[in-house]
Design a protein around this motif. Structure first.
Motif, mmCIF file in Angstrom:
data_model
loop_
_atom_site.group_PDB
_atom_site.id
_atom_site.type_symbol
_atom_site.label_atom_id
_atom_site.label_comp_id
_atom_site.label_asym_id
_atom_site.label_seq_id
_atom_site.Cartn_x
_atom_site.Cartn_y
_atom_site.Cartn_z
ATOM 1 N N ALA A 89 -3.513 -13.770 0.806
ATOM 2 C CA ALA A 89 -2.484 -14.777 0.543
ATOM 3 C C ALA A 89 -3.064 -16.188 0.670
ATOM 4 N N ALA A 90 -3.992 -16.368 1.620
ATOM 5 C CA ALA A 90 -4.572 -17.702 1.846
ATOM 6 C C ALA A 90 -5.652 -18.021 0.817
ATOM 7 N N LYS A 91 -6.490 -17.043 0.512
ATOM 8 C CA LYS A 91 -7.668 -17.306 -0.323
ATOM 9 C C LYS A 91 -7.409 -17.093 -1.813
ATOM 10 N N ALA A 92 -6.546 -16.166 -2.125
ATOM 11 C CA ALA A 92 -6.283 -15.863 -3.541
ATOM 12 C C ALA A 92 -4.789 -15.592 -3.720
ATOM 13 N N PRO A 93 -3.961 -16.655 -3.552
ATOM 14 C CA PRO A 93 -2.503 -16.453 -3.593
ATOM 15 C C PRO A 93 -2.024 -15.861 -4.926
ATOM 16 N N LEU A 94 -2.773 -16.094 -5.995
ATOM 17 C CA LEU A 94 -2.375 -15.507 -7.277
ATOM 18 C C LEU A 94 -2.398 -13.980 -7.200
ATOM 19 N N VAL A 95 -3.386 -13.452 -6.483
ATOM 20 C CA VAL A 95 -3.479 -11.989 -6.323
ATOM 21 C C VAL A 95 -2.283 -11.490 -5.517
ATOM 22 N N ALA A 96 -2.019 -12.160 -4.387
ATOM 23 C CA ALA A 96 -0.917 -11.719 -3.525
ATOM 24 C C ALA A 96 0.406 -11.748 -4.279
ATOM 25 N N GLU A 97 0.583 -12.791 -5.091
ATOM 26 C CA GLU A 97 1.849 -12.932 -5.799
ATOM 27 C C GLU A 97 2.002 -11.895 -6.922
ATOM 28 N N THR A 98 0.891 -11.460 -7.461
ATOM 29 C CA THR A 98 0.931 -10.496 -8.567
ATOM 30 C C THR A 98 1.155 -9.063 -8.081
ATOM 31 N N MET A 99 0.680 -8.754 -6.879
ATOM 32 C CA MET A 99 0.679 -7.347 -6.444
ATOM 33 C C MET A 99 2.040 -6.646 -6.502
ATOM 34 N N PRO A 100 3.153 -7.314 -6.118
ATOM 35 C CA PRO A 100 4.432 -6.584 -6.202
ATOM 36 C C PRO A 100 4.780 -6.112 -7.622
ATOM 37 N N HIS A 101 4.128 -6.696 -8.642
ATOM 38 C CA HIS A 101 4.372 -6.256 -10.011
ATOM 39 C C HIS A 101 3.587 -4.992 -10.354
ATOM 40 N N VAL A 102 2.612 -4.646 -9.517
ATOM 41 C CA VAL A 102 1.738 -3.509 -9.828
ATOM 42 C C VAL A 102 2.425 -2.210 -9.396
ATOM 43 N N ALA A 103 2.984 -1.517 -10.348
ATOM 44 C CA ALA A 103 3.609 -0.210 -10.113
ATOM 45 C C ALA A 103 4.605 -0.229 -8.941
ATOM 46 N N HIS A 104 4.725 0.891 -8.253
ATOM 47 C CA HIS A 104 5.720 1.074 -7.200
ATOM 48 C C HIS A 104 5.027 1.181 -5.841
ATOM 49 N N PRO A 105 5.812 1.006 -4.740
ATOM 50 C CA PRO A 105 5.173 1.057 -3.416
ATOM 51 C C PRO A 105 4.328 2.316 -3.197
ATOM 52 N N GLN A 106 4.823 3.470 -3.635
ATOM 53 C CA GLN A 106 4.072 4.719 -3.403
ATOM 54 C C GLN A 106 2.723 4.701 -4.111
ATOM 55 N N ILE A 107 2.695 4.069 -5.298
ATOM 56 C CA ILE A 107 1.445 3.976 -6.068
ATOM 57 C C ILE A 107 0.517 2.958 -5.401
ATOM 58 N N ARG A 108 1.106 1.861 -4.927
ATOM 59 C CA ARG A 108 0.275 0.812 -4.325
ATOM 60 C C ARG A 108 -0.363 1.276 -3.013
ATOM 61 N N ASN A 109 0.264 2.236 -2.357
ATOM 62 C CA ASN A 109 -0.328 2.762 -1.121
ATOM 63 C C ASN A 109 -1.604 3.555 -1.376
ATOM 64 N N ARG A 110 -1.798 4.047 -2.576
ATOM 65 C CA ARG A 110 -3.008 4.829 -2.888
ATOM 66 C C ARG A 110 -3.936 4.079 -3.828
ATOM 67 N N GLY A 111 -3.375 3.408 -4.825
ATOM 68 C CA GLY A 111 -4.180 2.766 -5.862
ATOM 69 C C GLY A 111 -5.124 1.735 -5.271
ATOM 70 N N THR A 112 -6.302 1.599 -5.883
ATOM 71 C CA THR A 112 -7.310 0.668 -5.379
ATOM 72 C C THR A 112 -7.640 -0.380 -6.439
ATOM 73 N N ILE A 113 -8.171 -1.500 -5.987
ATOM 74 C CA ILE A 113 -8.547 -2.564 -6.923
ATOM 75 C C ILE A 113 -9.695 -2.100 -7.821
ATOM 76 N N GLY A 114 -10.677 -1.428 -7.230
ATOM 77 C CA GLY A 114 -11.814 -0.978 -8.036
ATOM 78 C C GLY A 114 -11.388 0.026 -9.090
ATOM 79 N N GLY A 115 -10.512 0.921 -8.696
ATOM 80 C CA GLY A 115 -10.024 1.929 -9.632
ATOM 81 C C GLY A 115 -9.280 1.288 -10.787
ATOM 82 N N SER A 116 -8.414 0.345 -10.492
ATOM 83 C CA SER A 116 -7.643 -0.316 -11.537
ATOM 84 C C SER A 116 -8.558 -1.107 -12.467
ATOM 85 N N LEU A 117 -9.512 -1.856 -11.879
ATOM 86 C CA LEU A 117 -10.391 -2.689 -12.703
ATOM 87 C C LEU A 117 -11.288 -1.824 -13.595
#
Lengths: 295, 159
Positions: A89-117
């Motif tokens: 949130a401090a270093k890359a607020p754009l990332v923090a703000e975007t994350m709630p748009h990434v799928a659903h909570p259950q998916i976000r608990n497993r999904g990884t940044i490397g996997g998505s990229l």
């Protein structure tokens, strides 16, 4: 059983994982969060001979803000961690703000940044965000590594610069210039669904309110993230008024993207969304940049 | 393919099983252990019916291999209440008619348990976002939202 048989290898260190990839290369698939790979395996659209599960490689799960001011994100850092981390949130607020748009909570608990990229879905948020942030990716293979800029990483639909033996191990997000505003907007049919289109904007203003740098990147209006040139250039050196911002977003939507229609959105509708979302994102980024001077 | 032996704790019980790596966690729970409370809908991560808790966090059990749970702690809907003594969240669903056919309910409950632990007084928007990854074909979601509000108030009242 749904997935076809495979050999399962679960390395416990990065060195071990690189060794396995060196051995199996093209026949192996890396399993990160599995939120895209396992569905296609369940459909048997993918039948990898070897699954290399990275979930035991703790070196890849690190997240830190280093002395260089950049944010260092291990490839196995999960979406939910990015969403809730105060460091992000401090270093890359754009990332923090975007994350709630990434799928659903259950998916976000497993999904990884490397996997998505590395999966490089054109509708995914993170590839476009990393292009906008000018992130660099560290790709490692046994005995060597190389750095690739996010914009060069994406080559074609679901196709990246990764070689079969390589592992995307780390993402480095450089610090933003001072007085840079950011914003991300998307339209999806339901919250958490893949977006029909989305736009990320970063705008740097000097103290007179003149734009020094502007970036506008779209998702899901092409096969890979689309970094606009003309639209962004139209703002630089100017005072970004609402009219100028609207004109820039129109330029992007009319000239700089070539969307293909799909069952959820026609090409025309995507162009319409690109104009609206580009305008919203740029406007909010400008507002935030102005606020940074006021505070 | 070579089978692997895993040790996993589910609802407080330790299990040791030898399985094929390609066995999905959802199928492991249902077919190997008989824990059929976890329902299987789409089997590609869209419907949320198979949601369980993996080390306390809700995940889709159809998007994990059972072999990945070795050494971890899981909770399924069987770990909540019993027919005689429902969990307060289950009671709230009963009270508000938060289910009709009940197929999606285990996944909805397992999504909401950690959500309510972190957010004891959620707004309607927060509730709807929390259950956005769970499809329900019967209720239109309104009664589910009502049930969550009742459950949240029960928690607050007893605290």
């Amino acid at each position: 059983m749904k997935p076809a048989p495979f050999e399962y290898i679960a390395p416990q260190s990065l060195a071990e994982a690189l060794d396995v990839m060196d051995q199996y290369g093209y026949d192996a698939k890396l399993l990160a969060g599995g939120q895209s790979l396992i569905p296609v395996m369940n459909f048997r659209l993918a039948q990898p001979a070897v699954i290399v599960d990275l979930n035991g490689v703790s070196e890849l799960a690190r997240l830190s803000a280093n002395g260089d001011g950049g944010l260092h994100i291990g490839a196995m850092v999960r979406h939910s961690q990015l969403e809730h981390s105060p460091t992000v949130a401090a270093k890359a607020p754009l990332v923090a703000e975007t994350m709630p748009h990434v799928a659903h909570p259950q998916i976000r608990n497993r999904g990884t940044i490397g996997g998505s990229l590395a999966h490089a879905d054109p509708a995914a948020e993170l590839p476009a965000i990393m292009v906008a942030l000018q992130a660099r990716f560290r790709l490692q293979r046994m005995g060597g590594e190389r750095w690739v800029h996010a914009v060069d990483f994406y080559q074609a639909l679901f196709t990246t610069a990764l070689e079969p033996e390589e592992i995307l191990v780390e993402i480095v997000v450089p610090p933003l210039p001072a007085h840079t505003g950011y914003a991300f907007h998307e339209v999806a049919r339901r919250h958490g669904d893949f977006a029909q289109a989305g736009a990320a904007a970063l705008v740097t203003l000097d103290k007179r309110g003149v734009c020094r740098e502007a970036r506008l990147v779209y998702l899901n209006v092409g096969n890979i993230p689309v970094q606009t040139q003309e639209a962004a250039a139209a703002l630089v050196g100017a005072t970004p008024t609402p009219d100028l911002i609207k004109a820039a977003a129109q330029t992007a939507a009319q000239k700089e993207i070539d969307p293909a229609g799909d069952i959820h959105a026609s090409a025309d509708y995507k162009r319409h969304l690109a104009a609206v979302l580009g305008q919203r994102a740029l406007q909010q980024a400008v507002t935030r940049a102005k606020e940074s001077w006021a505070s | 393919m070579k089978k692997q032996t895993i040790h996993v704790t589910i609802n407080g019980t330790e299990y040791t099983k030898t399985i094929e790596p390609r066995l999905l966690l959802s199928d492991f729970l249902r077919h190997e252990l008989g824990l059929t409370g976890t329902h299987v809908g789409c089997e590609h991560g869209v419907c949320g019916a198979c949601t369980i808790l993996f080390d306390g966090e809700p995940v889709r059990s159809c998007l994990m291999f059972a072999v990945q749970t070795d050494g971890h702690t899981l909770q399924t809907v069987e770990g909540l209440g019993t027919p005689d003594k429902l969990h307060p969240l289950q009671e709230a669903f009963h009270e508000a008619h938060g289910l009709q056919c009940g197929f999606c309910t285990p996944g909805v409950l397992m999504t909401l348990i950690p959500f309510l632990e972190k957010n004891s007084d959620p707004t309607e928007t927060e509730i709807r976002e929390a259950i956005s990854g769970n499809l329900c074909r019967c209720t239109g979601y309104q009664h589910i939202v009502d049930a969550v509000k009742i459950a949240a108030h029960k928690n607050t009242d007893t605290n």
